[in-house]
Design a protein around this motif. Structure first.
Motif, PDB file in Angstrom:
ATOM      1  N   LEU A 176      29.779  16.264  38.561  1.00  0.00           N
ATOM      2  CA  LEU A 176      29.310  15.483  40.252  1.00  0.00           C
ATOM      3  C   LEU A 176      28.173  16.819  41.571  1.00  0.00           C
ATOM      4  O   LEU A 176      29.540  17.663  41.644  1.00  0.00           O
ATOM      5  N   ILE A 177      27.723  17.178  41.555  1.00  0.00           N
ATOM      6  CA  ILE A 177      27.042  18.069  42.369  1.00  0.00           C
ATOM      7  C   ILE A 177      26.921  17.111  43.274  1.00  0.00           C
ATOM      8  O   ILE A 177      25.015  16.451  43.311  1.00  0.00           O
ATOM      9  N   ASP A 178      27.307  17.325  45.118  1.00  0.00           N
ATOM     10  CA  ASP A 178      27.190  16.532  45.903  1.00  0.00           C
ATOM     11  C   ASP A 178      26.384  18.021  47.112  1.00  0.00           C
ATOM     12  O   ASP A 178      26.892  17.942  47.573  1.00  0.00           O
ATOM     13  N   CYS A 179      24.825  17.508  46.456  1.00  0.00           N
ATOM     14  CA  CYS A 179      24.046  18.013  47.532  1.00  0.00           C
ATOM     15  C   CYS A 179      23.867  18.029  49.549  1.00  0.00           C
ATOM     16  O   CYS A 179      23.238  17.847  50.135  1.00  0.00           O
ATOM     17  N   SER A 180      24.222  16.569  49.296  1.00  0.00           N
ATOM     18  CA  SER A 180      24.830  15.676  51.041  1.00  0.00           C
ATOM     19  C   SER A 180      25.421  16.417  52.312  1.00  0.00           C
ATOM     20  O   SER A 180      25.668  17.759  51.296  1.00  0.00           O
ATOM     21  N   THR A 181      24.953  16.360  52.832  1.00  0.00           N
ATOM     22  CA  THR A 181      25.575  17.320  54.468  1.00  0.00           C
ATOM     23  C   THR A 181      26.453  16.248  54.787  1.00  0.00           C
ATOM     24  O   THR A 181      25.772  14.981  55.649  1.00  0.00           O
ATOM     25  N   ILE A 182      27.656  16.910  54.632  1.00  0.00           N
ATOM     26  CA  ILE A 182      28.694  15.410  55.031  1.00  0.00           C
ATOM     27  C   ILE A 182      30.531  16.924  55.808  1.00  0.00           C
ATOM     28  O   ILE A 182      29.867  17.662  55.571  1.00  0.00           O
ATOM     29  N   ARG A 183      31.240  15.765  56.097  1.00  0.00           N
ATOM     30  CA  ARG A 183      32.313  16.276  56.982  1.00  0.00           C
ATOM     31  C   ARG A 183      33.108  17.471  55.756  1.00  0.00           C
ATOM     32  O   ARG A 183      33.219  16.941  54.299  1.00  0.00           O
ATOM     33  N   PRO A 184      33.352  18.685  55.973  1.00  0.00           N
ATOM     34  CA  PRO A 184      34.233  19.357  55.185  1.00  0.00           C
ATOM     35  C   PRO A 184      35.387  18.470  54.401  1.00  0.00           C
ATOM     36  O   PRO A 184      35.815  18.549  53.321  1.00  0.00           O
ATOM     37  N   MET A 201      24.472  26.257  49.531  1.00  0.00           N
ATOM     38  CA  MET A 201      26.171  26.906  49.498  1.00  0.00           C
ATOM     39  C   MET A 201      26.792  25.855  48.526  1.00  0.00           C
ATOM     40  O   MET A 201      26.372  24.600  49.031  1.00  0.00           O
ATOM     41  N   VAL A 202      27.452  26.895  48.463  1.00  0.00           N
ATOM     42  CA  VAL A 202      27.635  26.401  47.131  1.00  0.00           C
ATOM     43  C   VAL A 202      29.635  25.771  47.203  1.00  0.00           C
ATOM     44  O   VAL A 202      30.175  27.127  47.086  1.00  0.00           O
ATOM     45  N   GLY A 203      30.154  24.870  47.144  1.00  0.00           N
ATOM     46  CA  GLY A 203      31.899  25.203  47.189  1.00  0.00           C
ATOM     47  C   GLY A 203      32.804  24.492  45.915  1.00  0.00           C
ATOM     48  O   GLY A 203      31.776  23.165  45.240  1.00  0.00           O
ATOM     49  N   GLY A 204      33.471  25.409  45.154  1.00  0.00           N
ATOM     50  CA  GLY A 204      33.682  24.901  44.194  1.00  0.00           C
ATOM     51  C   GLY A 204      34.679  25.894  43.011  1.00  0.00           C
ATOM     52  O   GLY A 204      34.682  26.666  43.566  1.00  0.00           O
ATOM     53  N   THR A 219      17.944  30.755  46.498  1.00  0.00           N
ATOM     54  CA  THR A 219      19.302  31.271  46.925  1.00  0.00           C
ATOM     55  C   THR A 219      20.435  30.444  46.873  1.00  0.00           C
ATOM     56  O   THR A 219      20.591  29.670  47.515  1.00  0.00           O
ATOM     57  N   ILE A 220      21.556  30.521  45.806  1.00  0.00           N
ATOM     58  CA  ILE A 220      22.354  30.068  44.978  1.00  0.00           C
ATOM     59  C   ILE A 220      22.931  30.659  45.104  1.00  0.00           C
ATOM     60  O   ILE A 220      23.322  31.363  44.574  1.00  0.00           O
ATOM     61  N   VAL A 221      24.662  30.198  45.957  1.00  0.00           N
ATOM     62  CA  VAL A 221      25.815  31.105  46.299  1.00  0.00           C
ATOM     63  C   VAL A 221      26.437  30.446  45.874  1.00  0.00           C
ATOM     64  O   VAL A 221      26.889  29.549  47.047  1.00  0.00           O
ATOM     65  N   ARG A 222      27.657  30.652  45.207  1.00  0.00           N
ATOM     66  CA  ARG A 222      29.438  29.640  46.015  1.00  0.00           C
ATOM     67  C   ARG A 222      30.229  31.034  46.547  1.00  0.00           C
ATOM     68  O   ARG A 222      30.249  31.728  47.005  1.00  0.00           O
ATOM     69  N   VAL A 223      30.126  29.489  47.353  1.00  0.00           N
ATOM     70  CA  VAL A 223      30.575  30.330  49.300  1.00  0.00           C
ATOM     71  C   VAL A 223      32.564  30.452  49.166  1.00  0.00           C
ATOM     72  O   VAL A 223      33.039  30.257  49.959  1.00  0.00           O
ATOM     73  N   GLY A 224      32.991  29.414  48.229  1.00  0.00           N
ATOM     74  CA  GLY A 224      34.597  29.541  48.470  1.00  0.00           C
ATOM     75  C   GLY A 224      34.656  27.824  47.117  1.00  0.00           C
ATOM     76  O   GLY A 224      34.179  27.694  47.402  1.00  0.00           O
ATOM     77  N   PRO A 225      36.025  28.238  47.830  1.00  0.00           N
ATOM     78  CA  PRO A 225      36.679  26.685  47.129  1.00  0.00           C
ATOM     79  C   PRO A 225      35.813  24.772  47.741  1.00  0.00           C
ATOM     80  O   PRO A 225      35.014  25.387  48.672  1.00  0.00           O
ATOM     81  N   VAL A 252      33.502  18.436  40.548  1.00  0.00           N
ATOM     82  CA  VAL A 252      32.711  17.787  41.875  1.00  0.00           C
ATOM     83  C   VAL A 252      32.131  19.794  42.382  1.00  0.00           C
ATOM     84  O   VAL A 252      33.455  21.031  42.835  1.00  0.00           O
ATOM     85  N   LEU A 253      31.280  20.057  43.307  1.00  0.00           N
ATOM     86  CA  LEU A 253      31.557  20.291  43.251  1.00  0.00           C
ATOM     87  C   LEU A 253      30.250  19.939  44.879  1.00  0.00           C
ATOM     88  O   LEU A 253      29.299  19.021  45.003  1.00  0.00           O
TER      89      LEU A 253
END
Length: 295
Positions: A91-99, A136-139, A157-163, A116-117
Motif C-alpha cells: 500500500l502506497i499512500d500518496c495523500s498528505t495527512i498527519r504523520p 518523499m517516502v516513509g517506510g 525525485t524519489i527519496v526515502r526519508v525515514g521510517p 505500507v509506505l
C-alpha cells in the motif's frame, strides 16, 4: 503485469493513474464520483465500483485522498483496503495527512500482512501530468525498493526519508516552505506593481538570482494575470498548514512566520476562496495594501 489499484482520481490522482497505465501497469481505478473513473477507462485503465473490487486482485494499492480521516476510512474501514486486499500487498499512500495517522495505519496494516509506505508528493497538477513529482517516502527500505517501479512512473525525485510517518513530516515541511514562498511572491508582486517598473523584466531578473524559486517560475504568470484556476486548492493547503502547526506544537517547535502565513490562508478560506489556487494569496496581499481588484 503488475496490477495497481488506484483509489482517488482527483486533480493529482487522475494524472498519476494515467501515467501508470502508460508505463504498462494494469490499473484499476476507484473514485467516489464516477466521471474520473470513466476517464481512466478511456485512457486504458479498468473501472471498479467499490474499494473491495479495486483492491481484491491488486499487487499494489495507491491511495491519493484529501485528509487523514479519508485515509483511515478507505484503508481501515468496512470493505476497505485491509479488509479486502490479499496478504502481502504493498500500500502506497500518496495523500498528505498527519504523520501520526501514517504511523497508526502502518502499524495496523502490519497485523494484516499489508506493507505500507507513506509517499506524499509535491509538484502540483502539472507535476502529476508530467510524471515529474517529488516524492518523499516513509517506510521500510525493502518496501521502498519494491515500490520503485510504481513511483518511477509518476515521479522524478524519489527519496526515502525515514521510517513510517517520515514522508508526511517532510511533506509538512514542504507545505510550510511553499506557503511562505507564495506569500512573499504575492507581496513582491504588489510591491512591484506599485512602482514604475517593467514587471515582466523584473520577474525575469529575480528568477535568475537568489530570489529564484519553483514557485516564482510556475506561479508568477498566473498571479500577475489574476488567474487562480486551482492546481492546488487553498482549502487543501489550509488543511496541510494545520498539520504543520499541530505537529510543530507536539514537537515543541516554534514557527512564527509559518503561523502568520497559516492565518492568511485561513482567512481566505473562511471568506469563501478555498476553491481557488493557493497562489490566490495575492488577493489578500493586495487588499491589505488597499490595492484589491476583481480577479
Amino acid at each position: 503485469m503488475t496490477t495497481v489499484a488506484f483509489l482517488g482520481l482527483g486533480i493529482m490522482g487522475g494524472p498519476m493513474a494515467r501515467n501508470l497505465v502508460r508505463a504498462g501497469f494494469d490499473v484499476i481505478g476507484f473514485n467516489r464520483s464516477r466521471p474520473p473513473v470513466d476517464r481512466l477507462v478511456e485512457q486504458g485503465g479498468r473501472a471498479a465500483d467499490s474499494i473491495a473490487e479495486a483492491v481484491r486482485a491488486a499487487d499494489v494499492v495507491v491511495t491519493m485522498l484529501p485528509d487523514s480521516s479519508d485515509v483511515e476510512e478507505v484503508v481501515l474501514g468496512e470493505g476497505g483496503v485491509l479488509a479486502s486486499a490479499k496478504e502481502g500487498v504493498l500500500l502506497i499512500d500518496c495523500s498528505t495527512i498527519r504523520p501520526e495517522t501514517s504511523k497508526s495505519v502502518a502499524a495496523t496494516a502490519e497485523r494484516f500482512g499489508v506493507r505500507v509506505l507513506d509517499a506524499p508528493v509535491s509538484g502540483g497538477e502539472q507535476g502529476a501530468i508530467d510524471g515529474a513529482l517529488s516524492i518523499m517516502v516513509g517506510g521500510a527500505p525493502e518496501d521502498f525498493e519494491a515500490a520503485r517501479p510504481v513511483l518511477d512512473a509518476v515521479g522524478k525525485t524519489i527519496v526515502r526519508v525515514g521510517p513510517a510517518g517520515a514522508g508526511q513530516t517532510v511533506k509538512a515541511a514542504n507545505q510550510l516552505i511553499v506557503a511562505g514562498n507564495l506569500e512573499l511572491v504575492a507581496e513582491a508582486i504588489v510591491f512591484l506593481e506599485a512602482q514604475d517598473v517593467d514587471t515582466d523584466a523584473a520577474t525575469k531578473v529575480l528568477a535568475g538570482g537568489l530570489a529564484g524559486s519553483a514557485v516564482l517560475d510556475r506561479k508568477s504568470a498566473g498571479m500577475f494575470a489574476r488567474e487562480f484556476t486551482p492546481g492546488f486548492r487553498l482549502a487543501l493547503h489550509h488543511k496541510d498548514l494545520g498539520i504543520v502547526e499541530s505537529t510543530a506544537r507536539e514537537s515543541g517547535v516554534v514557527l512564527p512566520l509559518g503561523a502568520v502565513v497559516s492565518q492568511l490562508v485561513a482567512a481566505l478560506v473562511a471568506r469563501g476562496d478555498g476553491g481557488l489556487d493557493h497562489s490566490a494569496l495575492l488577493k489578500l496581499a493586495e487588499e491589505l495594501s488597499g490595492r484589491g481588484r476583481k480577479s
